[in-house]
Design a protein around this motif. Structure first.
Motif, PDB file in Angstrom:
ATOM      1  N   THR A 118       0.847  -1.199   0.000  1.00 15.49           N
ATOM      2  CA  THR A 118       0.000   0.000   0.000  1.00 15.49           C
ATOM      3  C   THR A 118       0.878   1.242   0.000  1.00 15.49           C
ATOM      4  OG1 THR A 118      -0.092  -0.010   2.418  1.00 15.49           O
ATOM      5  CG2 THR A 118      -1.895  -1.113   1.245  1.00 15.49           C
ATOM      6  N   GLY A 119       0.306   2.355  -0.422  1.00 18.44           N
ATOM      7  CA  GLY A 119       0.999   3.623  -0.333  1.00 18.44           C
ATOM      8  C   GLY A 119       1.611   4.146  -1.609  1.00 18.44           C
ATOM      9  N   GLY A 123       5.095   4.571  -0.503  1.00 16.37           N
ATOM     10  CA  GLY A 123       4.834   3.526   0.478  1.00 16.37           C
ATOM     11  C   GLY A 123       5.985   2.545   0.615  1.00 16.37           C
ATOM     12  N   GLU A 124       5.684   1.428   1.240  1.00 19.31           N
ATOM     13  CA  GLU A 124       6.678   0.416   1.571  1.00 19.31           C
ATOM     14  C   GLU A 124       7.070  -0.464   0.385  1.00 19.31           C
ATOM     15  OE1 GLU A 124       4.152  -3.201   3.293  1.00 19.31           O
ATOM     16  OE2 GLU A 124       3.499  -1.258   4.076  1.00 19.31           O
TER      17      GLU A 124
END
Length: 162
Positions: A118-119, A123-124
């Protein structure tokens, strides 16, 4: 030079360009089939009589699944689990779907990897997306391929050539 001469010259140049592109595409016709059969042979584990039974079992399992997209993801995951680094193995655990891996023509190949990250770019998943694109390039080869990695919301995480 008159207008008719310019049009005729343009038509001749266009025909020559189309002919050259067509001739160039036909010269590699045998190599794509050869690469596909080698990849299939590597995935099946060789040409022993035991692999025939394994192939029939896998064919039955694929029919039970009913979805080619799931089988592409499972094939990709299995390849990475067998041949990948520890970081690639960790990244491939987040793959939910692979699309377009089985449709290659070496002209403009495109594949998509969907993950549960996600993101988006912030994000990651940006780092693992590069690992996934690299692992995909090890799995599939193309003269002009692009693999795109997406997060759970369909946002772009990364791209790579294969």
């Amino acid at each position: 030079m008159g207008m008719k001469s310019k049009i005729a010259l343009g038509a001749v140049v266009g025909i020559v360009v189309i002919g050259a592109v067509s001739a160039n595409g036909d010269t590699d016709g045998g190599s794509t089939d050869k690469g596909s059969s080698v990849s299939a042979e590597q995935q099946s584990g060789g040409g022993t009589s035991d692999t025939k039974a394994d192939n029939e079992a896998h064919a039955g399992a694929a029919e039970d699944d009913g979805a080619e997209k799931a089988s592409q993801a499972e094939q990709f995951k299995a390849f990475v689990q067998k041949n990948g680094t520890a970081a690639e193995k960790e990244a491939v655990a987040h793959v939910t779907k692979v699309q377009g891996a089985d449709e290659q023509n070496d002209i403009l190949d495109s594949a998509d990897i969907f993950t549960d990250f996600t993101g988006g770019l912030m994000g990651e998943g940006m780092g693992p997306a590069k690992l996934l694109a690299s692992a995909f390039a090890d799995w599939k080869q193309s003269e002009n391929g692009l693999v795109t990695v997406y997060d759970a919301d369909g946002e772009l995480l990364g791209t790579g050539n294969f």
